[in-house]
Design a protein around this motif. Sequence first.
Motif, mmCIF file in Angstrom:
data_model
loop_
_atom_site.group_PDB
_atom_site.id
_atom_site.type_symbol
_atom_site.label_atom_id
_atom_site.label_comp_id
_atom_site.label_asym_id
_atom_site.label_seq_id
_atom_site.Cartn_x
_atom_site.Cartn_y
_atom_site.Cartn_z
ATOM 1 N N GLY A 57 0.808 -1.216 0.000
ATOM 2 C CA GLY A 57 0.000 0.000 0.000
ATOM 3 C C GLY A 57 0.835 1.257 0.000
ATOM 4 O O GLY A 57 0.559 2.212 -0.740
ATOM 5 N N LEU A 58 1.880 1.283 0.810
ATOM 6 C CA LEU A 58 2.754 2.454 0.877
ATOM 7 C C LEU A 58 3.543 2.639 -0.419
ATOM 8 O O LEU A 58 3.717 3.759 -0.906
ATOM 9 N N ALA A 59 4.024 1.543 -0.978
ATOM 10 C CA ALA A 59 4.788 1.645 -2.222
ATOM 11 C C ALA A 59 3.940 2.229 -3.343
ATOM 12 O O ALA A 59 4.378 3.113 -4.096
ATOM 13 N N ASN A 60 2.706 1.749 -3.466
ATOM 14 C CA ASN A 60 1.835 2.216 -4.548
ATOM 15 C C ASN A 60 1.331 3.635 -4.295
ATOM 16 O O ASN A 60 1.392 4.502 -5.170
ATOM 17 N N ASN A 61 0.826 3.886 -3.091
ATOM 18 C CA ASN A 61 0.165 5.165 -2.825
ATOM 19 C C ASN A 61 1.149 6.321 -2.628
ATOM 20 O O ASN A 61 0.859 7.451 -3.028
ATOM 21 N N VAL A 62 2.297 6.045 -2.003
ATOM 22 C CA VAL A 62 3.254 7.121 -1.724
ATOM 23 C C VAL A 62 4.250 7.267 -2.868
ATOM 24 O O VAL A 62 4.347 8.320 -3.509
ATOM 25 N N PHE A 63 4.981 6.196 -3.155
ATOM 26 C CA PHE A 63 6.018 6.300 -4.174
ATOM 27 C C PHE A 63 5.439 6.359 -5.587
ATOM 28 O O PHE A 63 6.042 6.947 -6.485
ATOM 29 N N GLY A 64 4.256 5.758 -5.782
ATOM 30 C CA GLY A 64 3.599 5.911 -7.081
ATOM 31 C C GLY A 64 3.241 7.361 -7.339
ATOM 32 O O GLY A 64 3.431 7.884 -8.444
ATOM 33 N N THR A 65 2.751 8.040 -6.292
ATOM 34 C CA THR A 65 2.427 9.464 -6.416
ATOM 35 C C THR A 65 3.693 10.286 -6.648
ATOM 36 O O THR A 65 3.725 11.193 -7.496
ATOM 37 N N GLN A 66 4.754 9.963 -5.902
ATOM 38 C CA GLN A 66 5.999 10.715 -6.058
ATOM 39 C C GLN A 66 6.567 10.575 -7.474
ATOM 40 O O GLN A 66 6.969 11.561 -8.100
ATOM 41 N N VAL A 67 6.590 9.343 -7.980
ATOM 42 C CA VAL A 67 7.144 9.097 -9.310
ATOM 43 C C VAL A 67 6.347 9.850 -10.371
ATOM 44 O O VAL A 67 6.908 10.571 -11.216
ATOM 45 N N MET A 120 -3.622 2.912 5.073
ATOM 46 C CA MET A 120 -4.127 3.503 3.836
ATOM 47 C C MET A 120 -4.256 5.017 3.976
ATOM 48 O O MET A 120 -3.800 5.786 3.120
ATOM 49 N N GLY A 121 -4.886 5.467 5.055
ATOM 50 C CA GLY A 121 -5.028 6.896 5.276
ATOM 51 C C GLY A 121 -3.689 7.595 5.426
ATOM 52 O O GLY A 121 -3.468 8.688 4.894
ATOM 53 N N ALA A 122 -2.757 6.947 6.143
ATOM 54 C CA ALA A 122 -1.418 7.527 6.316
ATOM 55 C C ALA A 122 -0.695 7.631 4.977
ATOM 56 O O ALA A 122 0.025 8.605 4.711
ATOM 57 N N SER A 123 -0.886 6.633 4.110
ATOM 58 C CA SER A 123 -0.235 6.673 2.790
ATOM 59 C C SER A 123 -0.793 7.822 1.946
ATOM 60 O O SER A 123 -0.048 8.479 1.213
ATOM 61 N N LYS A 124 -2.092 8.065 2.058
ATOM 62 C CA LYS A 124 -2.679 9.180 1.311
ATOM 63 C C LYS A 124 -2.201 10.526 1.862
ATOM 64 O O LYS A 124 -1.997 11.484 1.110
ATOM 65 N N LEU A 134 10.917 -0.434 2.926
ATOM 66 C CA LEU A 134 10.414 -1.249 1.828
ATOM 67 C C LEU A 134 11.489 -2.187 1.296
ATOM 68 O O LEU A 134 11.214 -3.358 1.005
ATOM 69 N N VAL A 135 12.725 -1.679 1.187
ATOM 70 C CA VAL A 135 13.827 -2.522 0.705
ATOM 71 C C VAL A 135 14.070 -3.681 1.663
ATOM 72 O O VAL A 135 14.341 -4.819 1.246
ATOM 73 N N ALA A 136 13.945 -3.408 2.951
ATOM 74 C CA ALA A 136 14.162 -4.444 3.970
ATOM 75 C C ALA A 136 12.924 -5.297 4.214
ATOM 76 O O ALA A 136 12.966 -6.226 5.030
ATOM 77 N N SER A 137 11.793 -4.971 3.549
ATOM 78 C CA SER A 137 10.513 -5.671 3.760
ATOM 79 C C SER A 137 10.134 -5.669 5.238
ATOM 80 O O SER A 137 9.684 -6.673 5.793
ATOM 81 N N ASP A 138 10.343 -4.533 5.887
ATOM 82 C CA ASP A 138 10.095 -4.397 7.317
ATOM 83 C C ASP A 138 8.838 -3.548 7.532
ATOM 84 O O ASP A 138 8.874 -2.310 7.494
#
Length: 624
Positions: free
Chosen positions: A381-391, A419-423, A595-599
Motif C-alpha cells: 500500500g505504501l509503495a503504490n500510494n506514496v512512491f507511485g504518487t511521487q514518481v 491507507m489513510g497515512a499513505s494518502k 520497503l527494501v528491507a521488507s520491514d
Amino acid sequence: MLNLIRSLPRKQKAYVFLAIDLALIPLALLFTYTVQVLPNSAGQTLIQTLPVLPYLLAVAAGLSMWLGIPGIQLKAFEGHAVGLTAILATVLTGTMALLSWLAGLNQPPGTQVIFGISYFMLLVASRAVLYQIVDAIYRRAQPRCRVLIYGAGTTGTQLAQALRSHEGIDPVAFVDDNSSLQGMALVGLPVFPPARIAELVKQRQIDRVLLAMPSLSQPRQAQIARRLQKVGLDVQALPSFAQLIGEEALIDKLTPVAPQNFLGRASRASGLGDASDSYTGRVVLVSGAGGSIGSELCRQVLACEPRKVILYELSELALYTVQQELEQLTEGTGIELVPLLGSVTDPRQVRTVLADHGVQVVLHAAAYKHVPLVEANPLAGLANNVFGTQVLAREAAEFGVERFILISSDKAVRPANVMGASKRLAELVIRDLATRHAGTVFTMVRFGNVLGSSGSVVPLFQDQISRGGPVTVTDPGVKRFFMTIREAVQLVLTAGAEARDGETFVLDMGAPVPIVKLARQVIESAGYSVRDEDNPDGDIEIEIIGLRPGEKMEEELTLSPDLIGTRFPKIFCAREDQLSEIEVASALRGLRHALVASDADAARAVISRWVEGYRQADVERRRS
C-alpha cells in the motif's frame, strides 16, 4: 439385465410389446371361458376356438400396429394410451363375435363382451407390471439421489408426486415448520420438524434438500439454504409461481435501487461550466482509469472535448472494460483514446508515456484504497500510494505538465490506518513538489466515501441482502461522509481548474451518515424488513461485527477548522501545516529503507513519526 434392455432398439422393444399383447388374447379367452357356465370345460372350449384364433391374432396385430400401441413407452402409457387400448379391445370384441358366428361356435350370450373386458384389463395390467419391473431394474442398476423436501404444503406435495416417476430422484420425507403437519404422512412420505434434519441425513442417507416454499422471501430461503449447506447437503429451490407462469422476464427487468438514492440529500452535480476550459483541447492522462473514480473522471473529461485521453491502468481487465465503454463515447468525436497498461511506480515507463504523448494534465486516481487490505499489506500500500504518487508527480514536473491533480481521501486526516497515512504522505509529497516546481500547478482534492464505487458499503449491503443477510455493520455509532461518484468527480475537475498551486481542496460532503441507518435504508429499499428485537419475524438481520483494523468511528475532512471559501460554494481550501523539503526527503528515505528491507514495523514507525495523528502504538492497541 439393464444392459440388455438398453441395448434393444426401439423397434425390437415394440415387437416384444406386440408379442406380449398377442399372448394375452388366448389368456383372456381362457379367463372368459373359466368364468362362463359352459357345457364343456374351459380348456376344451378354448380348443374348439383354435380355428378362429389365428384370424383374431392377425386382426389384433394389424390394428395394434396401426394404432401405435406397441411403440408407446412404458412410462408414457397413461390416458391416451389407455384410450387406444380400449379401442383395440372393442374392435377385438366385435371381431370375436363375427368369427364365432361364422365358425358356428355355440357360445352363451355376453361371452365376447367378457372377453373384450378381460383383454383390456390384462393388457393395461401387463403394462403396469412391466413398468414396475423395468423401473426396479433401473433403480437397482443406477445410483439415485435421495431428496428431502423442505415444505409440506401444496407445492411440496405436488413436487413429491411428480418425483415418484423420476428415474434418478427418490423423495424420502418432508420437513416443515408447521407443527400441525409434523408426524403426519403426506402422499406416502412422513413429515418431520426441521430440527431433525441432521438426524434424517444420517439415517436416511439424504443427498439433497429441495426447498418447496416459493412464497417465502428470497432472504429467508437463502438463510435456510446456507444452514443446510453447512450440514454438507446440496440445496435447490423450486421456482416461484411468477417464474412458472412466465412473469420472470418482467422481474428480470427490475433494477436495483441506485446508490445515490441513499445519499439523504440532493445531489450537487451541476455541470463544470467554465472549468471545462482547463481540459478542452488538451492531452489528459488519468491514472487508475479502470477504477470507479478513474472511469468517471474519463467520462466527464471526454465531455470537455480534450484532444487525447490516456487511460493509464495496472489491471488488464479494468483497462479493457473502461476502454470498451469509452470507445463508444468517443466514436465520431475525433478524440483519441489511448489505453496503456502500466504502474505509476515505474519511472521509466511514466517518463516515456509523458514524453511520447505530450501530456498536459494529469489526474492521479491510482491508489490502493481498501482499508483492511492495505492494513494487512502495508508495504504494498505504501509503495503504490506514496512512491507511485511521487514518481508520477516528479516526472510530470520535470516534463512540464500544466496541471497535476491528486485524488485524496478524508482518511488522510489524522489517519488510524496505513491507507489513510499513505494518502496523507502522498499529499505532503505533492505540497513539497508544488514549492519546488513553478512550471506545474500541483493540487489535491480531498473528499469522503463515494456511493456505488467498487468496495463501497452500498454494493456490499446489496450483495449481502441478495444472499439472505445478515447485513454487517462494524459499530452502531459509525458515521461516514458520502457523495455520489458523479458529483465528486465534477467537483474534483472544478477544483483542479481553480487551482493556482499547492492547494488542498476539501469538498462539502454534507452531514455524516450513520452506517446503521444506511443499512436499514438499503434493506427496506430492496423490499424487505429488518429483523431485530422489535420485529423478530423480519427478513434481514443487521449484525454488529466490531471495528476492523484501522477503522475510526468518524472521519474528518480537515486537520484545521480554518477553511477558505472559493467562488464555488461546495469547494473549500484548507489551511494546514506542511513538512519542509528536508523532512519530506527524510520521510521518503526512511520509508524506502523499510520497503527494501521488507520491514512492515519499520514502515509503520516512519509514518507514525511524520504523519500527524497517526500513532503506531495506538493503532496496534486498537488492532489487538
